[in-house]
Enzyme design. Sequence first.
Site, PDB file in Angstrom:
ATOM      1  CE  LYS A 111      -1.819   1.493   4.048  1.00 16.73           C
ATOM      2  NZ  LYS A 111      -1.511   2.879   4.395  1.00 16.73           N
ATOM      3  CG  ASN A 112       2.197   2.670   3.536  1.00 14.36           C
ATOM      4  OD1 ASN A 112       1.040   2.965   3.221  1.00 14.36           O
ATOM      5  ND2 ASN A 112       2.561   2.436   4.783  1.00 14.36           N
ATOM      6  CB  CYS A 135      -5.606  10.439  11.245  1.00 11.47           C
ATOM      7  SG  CYS A 135      -4.024   9.768  11.715  1.00 11.47           S
ATOM      8  NE  ARG A 171       0.089  10.674  10.111  1.00 13.12           N
ATOM      9  CZ  ARG A 171      -0.417   9.588   9.534  1.00 13.12           C
ATOM     10  NH1 ARG A 171      -1.480   9.033  10.027  1.00 13.12           N
ATOM     11  NH2 ARG A 171       0.121   9.097   8.444  1.00 13.12           N
ATOM     12  CG  ASP A 210       3.146   1.550   9.701  1.00 10.35           C
ATOM     13  OD1 ASP A 210       3.328   1.767   8.500  1.00 10.35           O
ATOM     14  OD2 ASP A 210       2.850   2.453  10.512  1.00 10.35           O
ATOM     15  NE  ARG A 242      -7.295   4.358   5.503  1.00 12.59           N
ATOM     16  CZ  ARG A 242      -6.888   5.551   5.923  1.00 12.59           C
ATOM     17  NH1 ARG A 242      -7.351   6.054   7.045  1.00 12.59           N
ATOM     18  NH2 ARG A 242      -6.021   6.255   5.229  1.00 12.59           N
TER      19      ARG A 242
END
Length: 417
Positions: A22-23, A116, A121, A304, A396
């Site tokens: 994803k990243n 978030c 952020r 993460d 997500r």
Amino acid sequence: MDKMIINGGKKLKGEVTISGSKNATLPIQVATLLTDAECTLLNVPLLRDINTMNDVLKAIGMNVKGKKDNFAYQAKGTLKNMAPYDLVKTMRASVLVVGPLLARLGEAKVALPGGCAIGLRPINIHLDGFKKLGAKVEIRKGYVTLKAKKLVGNRITLDFPSVGATENLMMAAVLAEGRTVIDNAAREPEIVDLADFLNTLGAQVTGAGTGMITVKGVKELGGGTHAVIPDRIETGTFMVASAITGGDIRIKNARLDHLTALAEKLKSTGVEIEEQDGTILVDGSPKIKPVEVETMPYPGFPTDMQAQMMSLMCITPGTSIFKETIFENRFMHVGELQRMGADIVLKGNIAFVNGVKSLSGAQVMATDLRASAALILAGLVAKGETEISRIYHLDRGYEQIETKLAKLGAKIKRIKE
Ligand code: EPZ
């Protein structure tokens, strides 16, 4: 909103294939704004965030065609120079469009992402870097507008090795006049993958993966095809899934060299990990010991993976210590794990986890992407049934995680509501 139901106690066995990162995909999707030629991306994961980024790019004027994990992008014709609030607020990675829009159009207007669940952020490091490249920055009514007739290469030293700021500035520098050096740059594998993609299009980026990235500006870029790297956080999540269930799994299409800090930490507990021609073998049967974890920028222990590792330590005899240094509010999973019987004490950005004999299934709520993964892992080992609500957070960043876990023997199902 969908729920996930898990009945714990099954040891995971068998083989799982990791999806694209994803990243890595998100910045590479955005980088296709830098050229008017067609770009094709392969191994793209089917995730909510990837779809959201496609919506952001279409709103700007990008032509997106795609099926399954193969997408074609072409930013031809007139492009809008802004990313709207309603999309940016759902995914802060949308702020990555600033670099390419500034480089291509000379102007970018993007809603400030706002905070978030895991933190404020801010994007100050991004904005300071753009000013160094000659952009004028104005913040009004929740939007930031950047203008630059021509971006001029410069030396930029980041206050913190921010992943997003490194990506944003690298993309802008690709079409800037002259040479840009980004010092104290982030070193994540996703930065390297973005640089590889940019160079495929004709950019001249060197040093990605080190703390100093050099970009020699070019006049324009062409098109190209790129297969994104495997998702190292999905890989790490399945490694912990094998450990927490005392299982024995084979993880295909994964890169252990992208996860050395996690692998070393898991091995230090007693989990057996080895790599055989591109497949990672994880044997979670040994009795495991507690750990001390401090999250750090890459190549340190990834933030993460903090929540997922904590779930494992909840049922490991002894006291484990987790220090979260990257985000200011990344312990949202603690309250939910406590509902399942975990014994965790928080002191500021440090969590002390006293292993308990077992967790019990409960109704819990997902609060952010990686916290959801931690709850899934806890549910796999808890006695009885765990019901996880708000799993849109999970969607997500994990492609069909319940299908992949069920194939490994987990008793897990999604209830559509
Ligand atoms: C990327 O976020 C990842 N997201 C995050 O993954 C990951 O946790 C994070 O890097 C750190 O590794 C994507 O790649 C899409 P940062 P990013 O800029 O770029 C502060 C997931 O679960 N900061 O490296 O936003 C910031 O507040 C997600 O997949 C500033 O203060 O991370 C944070 O505390 C979650 N000013 C720290 O730096 C800035 O201008 C790290 O942020 C930028 C960042």
